[in-house]
Design an enzyme around this catalytic site. Structure first.
Site, PDB file in Angstrom:
ATOM      1  N   LYS A 116       0.822  -1.119   0.042  1.00  0.00           N
ATOM      2  CA  LYS A 116       0.083  -0.104  -0.062  1.00  0.00           C
ATOM      3  C   LYS A 116       0.996   1.411   0.030  1.00  0.00           C
ATOM      4  O   LYS A 116       0.528   2.233  -0.402  1.00  0.00           O
ATOM      5  CB  LYS A 116      -0.963  -0.125   1.292  1.00  0.00           C
ATOM      6  CG  LYS A 116      -2.023  -1.178   1.196  1.00  0.00           C
ATOM      7  CD  LYS A 116      -2.765  -0.911   2.425  1.00  0.00           C
ATOM      8  CE  LYS A 116      -4.139  -1.959   2.152  1.00  0.00           C
ATOM      9  NZ  LYS A 116      -3.534  -3.572   2.356  1.00  0.00           N
ATOM     10  N   GLU A 189      -1.977   6.565   8.321  1.00  0.00           N
ATOM     11  CA  GLU A 189      -2.705   7.642   7.605  1.00  0.00           C
ATOM     12  C   GLU A 189      -3.523   8.212   8.629  1.00  0.00           C
ATOM     13  O   GLU A 189      -4.078   7.549   9.543  1.00  0.00           O
ATOM     14  CB  GLU A 189      -3.092   7.051   6.263  1.00  0.00           C
ATOM     15  CG  GLU A 189      -4.294   6.030   6.591  1.00  0.00           C
ATOM     16  CD  GLU A 189      -4.883   5.350   5.363  1.00  0.00           C
ATOM     17  OE1 GLU A 189      -4.280   5.249   4.218  1.00  0.00           O
ATOM     18  OE2 GLU A 189      -5.702   4.953   5.519  1.00  0.00           O
ATOM     19  N   HIS A 224     -12.812  -2.930  10.810  1.00  0.00           N
ATOM     20  CA  HIS A 224     -12.570  -2.325   9.668  1.00  0.00           C
ATOM     21  C   HIS A 224     -13.001  -3.275   8.598  1.00  0.00           C
ATOM     22  O   HIS A 224     -12.199  -3.204   7.406  1.00  0.00           O
ATOM     23  CB  HIS A 224     -10.882  -1.958   9.788  1.00  0.00           C
ATOM     24  CG  HIS A 224     -10.642  -1.320  10.907  1.00  0.00           C
ATOM     25  ND1 HIS A 224     -11.081   0.129  10.840  1.00  0.00           N
ATOM     26  CD2 HIS A 224      -9.985  -1.413  11.988  1.00  0.00           C
ATOM     27  CE1 HIS A 224     -10.390   0.580  12.039  1.00  0.00           C
ATOM     28  NE2 HIS A 224      -9.757  -0.504  12.589  1.00  0.00           N
ATOM     29  N   ARG A 281      -7.817  -7.994  -7.539  1.00  0.00           N
ATOM     30  CA  ARG A 281      -8.619  -9.326  -7.427  1.00  0.00           C
ATOM     31  C   ARG A 281     -10.387  -8.843  -7.701  1.00  0.00           C
ATOM     32  O   ARG A 281     -10.579  -7.611  -7.440  1.00  0.00           O
ATOM     33  CB  ARG A 281      -8.326 -10.080  -6.340  1.00  0.00           C
ATOM     34  CG  ARG A 281      -8.779  -9.239  -5.183  1.00  0.00           C
ATOM     35  CD  ARG A 281      -8.463 -10.022  -3.929  1.00  0.00           C
ATOM     36  NE  ARG A 281      -8.502  -9.303  -2.657  1.00  0.00           N
ATOM     37  CZ  ARG A 281      -9.381  -8.654  -2.048  1.00  0.00           C
ATOM     38  NH1 ARG A 281     -10.908  -8.789  -2.579  1.00  0.00           N
ATOM     39  NH2 ARG A 281      -9.386  -7.987  -0.864  1.00  0.00           N
TER      40      ARG A 281
END
Length: 640
Positions: A116, A189, A224, A281
Site C-alpha cells: 500500500k 494515515e 475495519h 482481484r
C-alpha cells in the site's frame, strides 16, 4: 481456449466461479483442506484435490501445492478467488511458469499494488490524490490509523487516539501483519471516523480498454471489515462520481492492469476524496455491481484471460442493489466469532444463487455452506466465519433495503448465533435510509434492533415439545399440577415454563388471553389478545430453533433438575472460542486494572482481546504464546 479451471480457494467464492464455468462449458477443479473435505464447493466440482492439513497456512496459502494440484487434475487455468493468494504476484508467476492460464492481472500489476505504501507513491505520481500522514505525527494529527502495507481485510489495523499509544499499536500491528501476510511493514494515515469508503469496479482488457463499471459504498464496517455494501454509492454528485471513475481508470492504466479489480477511495465529509488502495482481484461485494449492470464479472475475467476485448463502453447501471454479509458472530460481544454446526440456512424468496438475473428486482444468495434442512456444515475456527451473502436489488434504494431486511427476518438460520439482528436494524435505521453513511456508522448508532420475546418462545417450545396424541400437550380432564419445562437462551437467560391445559383452555404462568389453536413438533399456532400468530420449530438434539412473528430464538432444553456443574474461582478467564494465543500483555504477579488486555487469541481471521474483569493481581497465566486452546480452557486468574 480455457477448458478446465482450478479455483485456488474455498467456500462461497469457489462455488461462485464454478457456477459461471458450468454456464460456459468449462470443467471445474476444487481444492480442499481436511476440514473442507465434504464442503459444498468440493461436491460441486468435476474434480477435487486434497491439500493435507487444516489451517490456511498448511493448505490454501501453499502456492506450490495449488500449482501441483492444477497440473495433476489436468486444469489449464487457475482462478484465485479473493483472499488467500489472490493478490500474490509470486503465486501468479508460479501459475504462468507452469504453463497455466492465470485468471487475473499480470504479476507486475499485482506487485505494483502489493504494498500500500508503494502503491500510494505510484498513484501520487500518476496524479491520483492520496491520503498520507506526516512522518513525525503530533497530537494535532490524531487520530491515526495504523495499517498493514500488505494484505487487507482489517488485519493489522489499529486506531490510535493518543500519541503515547502509537509505539505499542505499531508493534502489535507489525506482529499481526507478519502472521497474516508474511510481511511486517505497516504505515499510518489520518483516520477519518466520519469518512466514507467508496470504491470503483474496474474491468480492463489486453487491448487498451479500461472500464469503470460503476461504484459501490462499503462504509458499514466492523473491525475495519465490510458488512453491508451497495451499488451505486448513494448521494454522490455527478461531478464527484466522474472524478472517482477518472481516478480509478488512471490508477489501472498506470500499472498496465488487466482483468477485474477495484480502486478504493476515502471520501471526507467535505466531499474530498483520496485513493486508499487497489485490490487486484475480484471483491467479496462484486454481486451488487453485477445486479445493477447485468454483467457477469467472472465470465468477463475468463474472457479477458482468453484474450477477448471489451466493448468500447460499459453498460449503464439500473436500479439499486444492497448486500449483507451474514456472519457467525456475536455482535454484542466485540464481534466474537461463533463455531458449531450449521444445520439449516434457508431464505424464502431467493431468485438466484451465484448468478446474474435479468429480473427488475429479486434476491440473490451466495453461500459456501449447505443451505437445506439438515445441511450440517461445521463452522470451525480455521477460516472466516461468513455464512452467506444475501443481496437484494430493486428499482430504488429504499425498496432494496426493505426487501433485504424482510428477507433476513424470514430466513431460517439454525446453528451458531449470527449478526442477522444487527444487519436488519442497520438496514431499517433512519440514518441508513437517509444515506448518512460513514465507517463509524455501526458504533455511532443503537442497532440492538427488535428483541424477540424469549419467554413466549419458551412457552411455544414447551407446547410443541410434549408427546403427540389426540389431545393437546399436557391436557387434563380435571385441573392438575402445571406442566414444567426449562430452557436456556443464547444470552444466558434461563426460562422456567409452567402451563396447564384443561377443559377451559391453555393457562400459562405470566401470560394472559392465550388460546392454543394448533400444535405439532414442527409448528405451533396461538391466538394472543385476538391475533393469530404461528411459529415454526426445529430440534437438533437438545437445541431448539423457533422462527416466528416475534423473531428468531434459539433455546437449549434443560433437565428439570439442574445437574452439578464444575465451577471456577472468581476472576477466572475462560477461552470464549477455539483459537491460538498470539501474545500476552502481563506477567503473573503483576498488578492489573479492569479492562487491561492480558492476552490475545487469534481465531477465524480476527484477533480477540482477553481483558482483566476487575482491578487486581494476575495470579495465574495458564497459557503461552503459540498455544492452541478450546472453548472453556482456563486462560488466567485475576485475584482482587
Amino acid at each position: 481456449m480455457i477448458t478446465s479451471v482450478l479455483v485456488a480457494n474455498r467456500g462461497e467464492i469457489a462455488r461462485r466461479v464454478f457456477r459461471t464455468c458450468r454456464a460456459l462449458g468449462i470443467a471445474t477443479v476444487a481444492v480442499h483442506s481436511d476440514p473442507d473435505a465434504d464442503a459444498p464447493h468440493v461436491r460441486e466440482a468435476d474434480a477435487a484435490v486434497r491439500l493435507p492439513g487444516a489451517t490456511a497456512a498448511e493448505t490454501y496459502l501453499r502456492g506450490e501445492l495449488l500449482v501441483k494440484a492444477a497440473l495433476t487434475a489436468g486444469a489449464d487455468a487457475v482462478h484465485p478467488g479473493y483472499g488467500f493468494l489472490s493478490e500474490s504476484a509470486e503465486f501468479a508467476r508460479a501459475v504462468l511458469d507452469a504453463g497455466l492460464v492465470w485468471i487475473g492481472p499480470p504479476p507486475e500489476s499485482i506487485a505494483a499494488m502489493g504494498s500500500k505504501t508503494a502503491a500510494k507513491r505510484l498513484m501520487a505520481a500518476a496524479g491520483v490524490p492520496v491520503l498520507a500522514a506526516p512522518a513525525e505525527p503530533t497530537e494535532a494529527d490524531l487520530p491515526l490509523l495504523v495499517k498493514a502495507a500488505a494484505g487487507g481485510g482489517g488485519r493489522g489495523m489499529r486506531v490510535v487516539r493518543r500519541l503515547a499509544d502509537l509505539p505499542g499499536e505499531l508493534a502489535a500491528a507489525r506482529a499481526e501483519a507478519g502472521r497474516a501476510f508474511g510481511d511486517e511493514e505497516v504505515f499510518c494515515e489520518p483516520y477519518l471516523p466520519d469518512g466514507r469508503h467508496v470504491e470503483v469496479q474496474l474491468l480492463a482488457d489486453g487491448h487498451g480498454t479500461v472500464w469503470a463499471v460503476g461504484d459501490r459504498d462499503c462504509s458499514l464496517q466492523r473491525r475495519h471489515q465490510k458488512v453491508i455494501e451497495e451499488a451505486p454509492a448513494p448521494g454522490l454528485s455527478d461531478a464527484l462520481r466522474s472524478e472517482l471513475h477518472r481516478a480509478a481508470v488512471a490508477a489501472a492504466r498506470a500499472i498496465g492492469y488487466r482483468g477485474a479489480g477495484t480502486a478504493e477511495f476515502l471520501l471526507g465529509p467535505d466531499g474530498r476524496c483520496w485513493f486508499l488502495e487497489m485490490n487486484t482481484r475480484l471483491q467479496v461485494e462484486h454481486p451488487v455491481t453485477e445486479c445493477v449492470t447485468g454483467l457477469d464479472l467472472v465470465a468477463w475475467q475468463l474472457r479477458i484471460a482468453e484474450g477477448a476485448a471489451l466493448p468500447p463502453e460499459p453498460p449503464a447501471t439500473r436500479g439499486h442493489a444492497i448486500e449483507a454479509r451474514l456472519y457467525a458472530e456475536d455482535a454484542e460481544q466485540d464481534w466474537r466469532p461463533r463455531t458449531g454446526r450449521l444445520h439449516r440456512l434457508e431464505v424464502p424468496g431467493v431468485s438466484v444463487e451465484f448468478e446474474v438475473s435479468p429480473a427488475e428486482s429479486g434476491l440473490r444468495l451466495d453461500s459456501g455452506v449447505d443451505g437445506g434442512a439438515g445441511g450440517g456444515t461445521e463452522i470451525g475456527p480455521h477460516y472466516d466465519p461468513m455464512l452467506a451473502k444475501l443481496i437484494a436489488w430493486a428499482p430504488t434504494r429504499d425498496e432494496a433495503a426493505r426487501l433485504l431486511a424482510a428477507a433476513l427476518d424470514r430466513a431460517r438460520i439454525h446453528g451458531p448465533g449470527s449478526n442477522r439482528a444487527l444487519l436488519t436494524a442497520a438496514l431499517r435505521h433512519p440514518a441508513f435510509l437517509a444515506g448518512e453513511l460513514h465507517t463509524g456508522f455501526l458504533a455511532a448508532h443503537d442497532l440492538t434492533g427488535h428483541r424477540p420475546d424469549q419467554a413466549l418462545a419458551a412457552l411455544v417450545a414447551a407446547l410443541a415439545g410434549a408427546g403427540a396424541g389426540p389431545f393437546p400437550p399436557g391436557w387434563r380432564n380435571l385441573s392438575s399440577q402445571p406442566q414444567q419445562r426449562r430452557y436456556h437462551s443464547e444470552d444466558g437467560t434461563e426460562h422456567l415454563v409452567r402451563f396447564r391445559l384443561d377443559r377451559s383452555g391453555l393457562h400459562a404462568e405470566g401470560f394472559a388471553d392465550l388460546e392454543l389453536l394448533s400444535r405439532a413438533p414442527e409448528s405451533v399456532s396461538l391466538r394472543i389478545a385476538g391475533v393469530t400468530r404461528s411459529w415454526q420449530l426445529a430440534r437438533y438434539g437438545d437445541q431448539l430453533y423457533l422462527d416466528g412473528p416475534t423473531g428468531a430464538v434459539a433455546l437449549t432444553e434443560l433437565p428439570l433438575l439442574p445437574e452439578p456443574v464444575a465451577t471456577h474461582a472468581p476472576g477466572a478467564l475462560l477461552a470464549p472460542m477455539p483459537g491460538t494465543v498470539t501474545r500476552t500483555g502481563a506477567e503473573p504477579g503483576e498488578r492489573v486494572t479492569a479492562g487491561q488486555p492480558l492476552l490475545w487469541l487469534e481465531a477465524m481471521k480476527m484477533e480477540h482481546r482477553i481483558s482483566a474483569p476487575a482491578d487486581g493481581v494476575l495470579a495465574e497465566l495458564r497459557v503461552a504464546v503459540g498455544q492452541q486452546v478450546e472453548p472453556g480452557t482456563l486462560l488466567a486468574v485475576v485475584e482482587s
